[in-house]
Write a protein that holds these residues in place. Structure first.
Motif, PDB file in Angstrom:
ATOM      1  N   LEU A   1       0.831  -1.208   0.000  1.00  0.00           N
ATOM      2  CA  LEU A   1       0.000   0.000   0.000  1.00  0.00           C
ATOM      3  C   LEU A   1       0.867   1.261   0.000  1.00  0.00           C
ATOM      4  O   LEU A   1       0.622   2.204  -0.769  1.00  0.00           O
ATOM      5  CB  LEU A   1      -0.932  -0.011   1.213  1.00  0.00           C
ATOM      6  CG  LEU A   1      -1.773   1.264   1.445  1.00  0.00           C
ATOM      7  CD1 LEU A   1      -2.621   1.594   0.221  1.00  0.00           C
ATOM      8  CD2 LEU A   1      -2.660   1.114   2.672  1.00  0.00           C
TER       9      LEU A   1
ATOM     10  N   ARG B   1      -7.910 -14.091   1.579  1.00  0.00           N
ATOM     11  CA  ARG B   1      -8.437 -13.788   0.260  1.00  0.00           C
ATOM     12  C   ARG B   1      -8.619 -12.281   0.088  1.00  0.00           C
ATOM     13  O   ARG B   1      -8.327 -11.714  -0.965  1.00  0.00           O
ATOM     14  CB  ARG B   1      -9.770 -14.510   0.051  1.00  0.00           C
ATOM     15  CG  ARG B   1     -10.389 -14.255  -1.318  1.00  0.00           C
ATOM     16  CD  ARG B   1     -11.505 -15.242  -1.591  1.00  0.00           C
ATOM     17  NE  ARG B   1     -12.380 -15.332  -0.426  1.00  0.00           N
ATOM     18  CZ  ARG B   1     -13.233 -16.337  -0.203  1.00  0.00           C
ATOM     19  NH1 ARG B   1     -13.316 -17.336  -1.049  1.00  0.00           N
ATOM     20  NH2 ARG B   1     -13.995 -16.344   0.860  1.00  0.00           N
ATOM     21  N   GLU B   2      -9.111 -11.637   1.126  1.00  0.00           N
ATOM     22  CA  GLU B   2      -9.293 -10.184   1.050  1.00  0.00           C
ATOM     23  C   GLU B   2      -7.959  -9.469   0.863  1.00  0.00           C
ATOM     24  O   GLU B   2      -7.877  -8.480   0.131  1.00  0.00           O
ATOM     25  CB  GLU B   2     -10.014  -9.684   2.311  1.00  0.00           C
ATOM     26  CG  GLU B   2     -11.476 -10.096   2.332  1.00  0.00           C
ATOM     27  CD  GLU B   2     -12.156  -9.865   3.670  1.00  0.00           C
ATOM     28  OE1 GLU B   2     -13.384  -9.687   3.679  1.00  0.00           O
ATOM     29  OE2 GLU B   2     -11.479  -9.874   4.713  1.00  0.00           O
TER      30      GLU B   2
ATOM     31  N   VAL C   1      -7.142  -9.750  -2.736  1.00  0.00           N
ATOM     32  CA  VAL C   1      -7.946  -8.812  -3.532  1.00  0.00           C
ATOM     33  C   VAL C   1      -7.367  -7.398  -3.432  1.00  0.00           C
ATOM     34  O   VAL C   1      -7.178  -6.718  -4.445  1.00  0.00           O
ATOM     35  CB  VAL C   1      -9.423  -8.821  -3.078  1.00  0.00           C
ATOM     36  CG1 VAL C   1     -10.194  -7.657  -3.706  1.00  0.00           C
ATOM     37  CG2 VAL C   1     -10.085 -10.147  -3.424  1.00  0.00           C
ATOM     38  N   LEU C   2      -7.067  -6.970  -2.200  1.00  0.00           N
ATOM     39  CA  LEU C   2      -6.527  -5.624  -2.015  1.00  0.00           C
ATOM     40  C   LEU C   2      -5.200  -5.465  -2.759  1.00  0.00           C
ATOM     41  O   LEU C   2      -4.969  -4.459  -3.433  1.00  0.00           O
ATOM     42  CB  LEU C   2      -6.335  -5.325  -0.523  1.00  0.00           C
ATOM     43  CG  LEU C   2      -7.629  -5.139   0.283  1.00  0.00           C
ATOM     44  CD1 LEU C   2      -7.331  -5.049   1.775  1.00  0.00           C
ATOM     45  CD2 LEU C   2      -8.394  -3.894  -0.176  1.00  0.00           C
TER      46      LEU C   2
ATOM     47  N   GLY D   1      -4.245  -7.071  -5.324  1.00  0.00           N
ATOM     48  CA  GLY D   1      -4.548  -7.030  -6.754  1.00  0.00           C
ATOM     49  C   GLY D   1      -4.929  -5.619  -7.195  1.00  0.00           C
ATOM     50  O   GLY D   1      -4.501  -5.141  -8.254  1.00  0.00           O
ATOM     51  N   ILE D   2      -5.727  -4.967  -6.364  1.00  0.00           N
ATOM     52  CA  ILE D   2      -6.116  -3.581  -6.668  1.00  0.00           C
ATOM     53  C   ILE D   2      -4.885  -2.680  -6.675  1.00  0.00           C
ATOM     54  O   ILE D   2      -4.686  -1.863  -7.577  1.00  0.00           O
ATOM     55  CB  ILE D   2      -7.153  -3.066  -5.639  1.00  0.00           C
ATOM     56  CG1 ILE D   2      -8.448  -3.882  -5.737  1.00  0.00           C
ATOM     57  CG2 ILE D   2      -7.429  -1.576  -5.852  1.00  0.00           C
ATOM     58  CD1 ILE D   2      -9.453  -3.577  -4.642  1.00  0.00           C
TER      59      ILE D   2
ATOM     60  N   ASP E   1      -2.885  -3.085  -9.826  1.00  0.00           N
ATOM     61  CA  ASP E   1      -3.465  -2.436 -11.003  1.00  0.00           C
ATOM     62  C   ASP E   1      -3.272  -0.923 -10.952  1.00  0.00           C
ATOM     63  O   ASP E   1      -3.018  -0.286 -11.982  1.00  0.00           O
ATOM     64  CB  ASP E   1      -4.951  -2.787 -11.118  1.00  0.00           C
ATOM     65  CG  ASP E   1      -5.135  -4.148 -11.789  1.00  0.00           C
ATOM     66  OD1 ASP E   1      -4.286  -4.527 -12.619  1.00  0.00           O
ATOM     67  OD2 ASP E   1      -6.116  -4.841 -11.472  1.00  0.00           O
ATOM     68  N   ALA E   2      -3.393  -0.346  -9.767  1.00  0.00           N
ATOM     69  CA  ALA E   2      -3.152   1.098  -9.640  1.00  0.00           C
ATOM     70  C   ALA E   2      -1.696   1.416  -9.961  1.00  0.00           C
ATOM     71  O   ALA E   2      -1.403   2.406 -10.644  1.00  0.00           O
ATOM     72  CB  ALA E   2      -3.503   1.567  -8.219  1.00  0.00           C
TER      73      ALA E   2
ATOM     74  N   ARG F   1       0.188  -0.322 -11.960  1.00  0.00           N
ATOM     75  CA  ARG F   1       0.343  -0.502 -13.404  1.00  0.00           C
ATOM     76  C   ARG F   1      -0.101   0.758 -14.141  1.00  0.00           C
ATOM     77  O   ARG F   1       0.563   1.236 -15.069  1.00  0.00           O
ATOM     78  CB  ARG F   1      -0.491  -1.717 -13.843  1.00  0.00           C
ATOM     79  CG  ARG F   1      -0.345  -2.128 -15.285  1.00  0.00           C
ATOM     80  CD  ARG F   1      -0.950  -3.512 -15.524  1.00  0.00           C
ATOM     81  NE  ARG F   1      -2.330  -3.633 -15.029  1.00  0.00           N
ATOM     82  CZ  ARG F   1      -3.409  -3.264 -15.722  1.00  0.00           C
ATOM     83  NH1 ARG F   1      -3.271  -2.742 -16.936  1.00  0.00           N
ATOM     84  NH2 ARG F   1      -4.617  -3.394 -15.216  1.00  0.00           N
ATOM     85  N   MET F   2      -1.234   1.326 -13.708  1.00  0.00           N
ATOM     86  CA  MET F   2      -1.723   2.560 -14.334  1.00  0.00           C
ATOM     87  C   MET F   2      -0.713   3.691 -14.144  1.00  0.00           C
ATOM     88  O   MET F   2      -0.470   4.490 -15.046  1.00  0.00           O
ATOM     89  CB  MET F   2      -3.066   2.976 -13.709  1.00  0.00           C
ATOM     90  CG  MET F   2      -4.212   2.091 -14.107  1.00  0.00           C
ATOM     91  SD  MET F   2      -4.552   2.185 -15.909  1.00  0.00           S
ATOM     92  CE  MET F   2      -5.384   0.618 -16.173  1.00  0.00           C
TER      93      MET F   2
END
Lengths: 228, 228
Positions: free
Chosen positions: B168, B202-203, B206-207, B209-210, B213-214, B216-217
Motif C-alpha cells: 500500500l 483472500r481479502e 484482492v486488495l 490485486g487492486i 493495477d493502480a 500498473r496505471m
C-alpha cells in the motif's frame, strides 16, 4: 496498591520496618509506607473493620465461605458503605495460619492453575488490588450514562459509505481491475471488509483521496485523447 | 504467567538471556523460560499471530482501539479460536515505542489511578495474565456457546498484513498520493483502519490485486520511457 487507588496499609508484626529496601521499592508511593500503621496482632489490626477477607492459596479444611477475586471485590466494596473493610494477606511462604483465617469473615482464593498454584505475595496483592479497582470503575460506569471515549471524528454515515463504495467501484473500473471477471462478487467482499472496519469520516476522505489519485493515473495512462 | 495458565513466552532482543537471576525468579516455572523463543524484532515475534495487542501505560496520540483489561482478555480468547494471539509488553521504563505499537491490532490500557499510574511491568503482566485466566474460567462456566462460525478463509497473519502495508505504501508513492505531505501519518491511519477490519487472506489478495493495477496505471501514466 497505590496505582490501583488503595492508600491504607496496615502491617502486623513486621520483621523490619521501616526498611530502606521497602522505601526503594515504593517507587514514589512513599506516602503509603509513611502512613502505614503497625500492629502486634492481626486481631488488633482488624479491630475496627466491619468486613475482613483473608487471601488463601489453598482450600482450607475450616468451613468458611470462599470467594473468587471478582466476587470478593464486590463484597468488599459493598461492605465499605458500612465501615472499614480489610483484605488480609499472609506471609510469602506460609500464608495465613488457620488461627488468622478465623479472624476473617470469609476467604478469597485466586484460582491459579492446579499444577502450578504458587502465586507469590506481590502477585496476589496485585490481582486483588486490580479487582477492587476494576469493580469500583465498573460501579462508576453503571451510574454514568455515557461510558467510553468520545471519538475525535464522527463515524461515516451509511450514505457516506455508499458514496465510498460507488467511488471504489468506479475506480476499479478505471484501473481495469476486473479484466472480465464479475465485478459484483469482489465489490461485495470489499463492502464487507470496509463495513467491518467502520471507518470514520476522515478515513473515508483519505480513502477517496487515494481512489481519486488512482483514477487520475488511469486517465493519464489512457492518454490525452481518451476522454471517455 | 505460569500460575495463570500461560506457557508461551517470546522475548525480543533481550539484553541477557538466559540469565541466572531469571532462573532463580522463575521459582519452578523453568519450563516457561526453557521454552522461551528469542527474536530480533517484534515484527518477527508476532509474524504468525492473527491478533496482537500491545499494553500501553498512557493514551496515545495515534488513533487505535484501546481496550480495558477484561475486554482485551475476551478479545484475545476469541481470537485464539482462529490462530495464535499475542499480548505485547514493552520495556520496564519506556514501554512500547510508537513503531512497536503500530504492529499491534489494538492497545490494552490498565486504568490505574490518575495521579499515580506507573504500574511496573511485572504488575501489568500479572493483571493481564489474571484477566485471561478469569475470562477463560468464566467462559468455561458459561459452557462456551461455540466461538463464532468457522471462517471459510483463514485470517491474514501479521506478516501478511505487513506485506499488505508495504504494498500500500509503495502504491501511494506510485500514484503520487502524498504530494509533499508527511506519508507516515496517513499510513498510520490506514494501518489502523485495515487492522480493525481484520481481513482474511483472500481479502488481502484482492486488495493487493487492486494495488498492483493502480501501480500498473501509474507506470503507464509515466510513459514507456520512465522505468524508475
Amino acid at each position: 496498591m497505590r496505582t490501583m487507588g488503595l492508600n491504607r496499609l496496615d502491617l502486623v508484626a513486621p520483621e523490619r520496618f521501616p526498611h530502606r529496601e521497602a522505601d526503594a521499592m515504593a517507587a514514589g508511593a512513599d506516602d503509603v509506607l509513611a502512613g502505614a500503621r503497625i500492629f502486634d496482632t492481626l486481631a488488633a489490626a482488624v479491630a475496627d473493620c466491619r468486613w475482613v477477607m483473608g487471601c488463601t492459596a489453598r482450600r482450607r479444611s475450616v468451613a468458611m465461605d470462599e470467594y473468587p477475586p471478582d466476587a470478593a471485590a464486590r463484597r468488599i466494596l459493598g461492605a465499605t458503605a458500612q465501615g472499614p473493610a480489610a483484605l488480609v494477606f499472609g506471609r510469602e511462604r506460609t500464608g495465613l495460619s488457620n488461627e488468622e483465617l478465623m479472624l476473617c469473615h470469609a476467604a478469597v482464593h485466586i484460582p491459579s492453575v492446579e499444577d502450578f498454584s504458587s502465586l507469590n505475595l506481590a502477585a496476589a496483592v496485585q490481582v486483588l488490588a486490580w479487582e477492587l479497582r476494576r469493580e469500583s470503575l465498573a460501579q462508576v460506569q453503571e451510574d454514568a450514562p455515557a461510558p467510553g471515549p468520545v471519538p475525535d471524528e464522527p463515524p461515516a454515515s451509511a450514505a457516506q459509505m455508499e458514496g465510498l463504495f460507488e467511488h471504489l467501484a468506479q475506480t476499479l473500473d478505471d484501473i481495469d481491475f476486473h479484466k472480465g471477471r464479475a465485478p459484483d462478487r469482489v465489490m461485495r467482499r470489499l463492502r464487507q471488509l470496509l463495513l467491518r472496519a467502520q471507518p470514520d469520516q476522515r478515513e473515508v476522505r483519505v480513502l477517496r483521496g487515494i481512489f481519486s489519485d488512482a483514477q487520475r493515473m488511469a486517465r493519464l495512462a489512457r492518454g490525452p485523447g481518451s476522454a471517455e
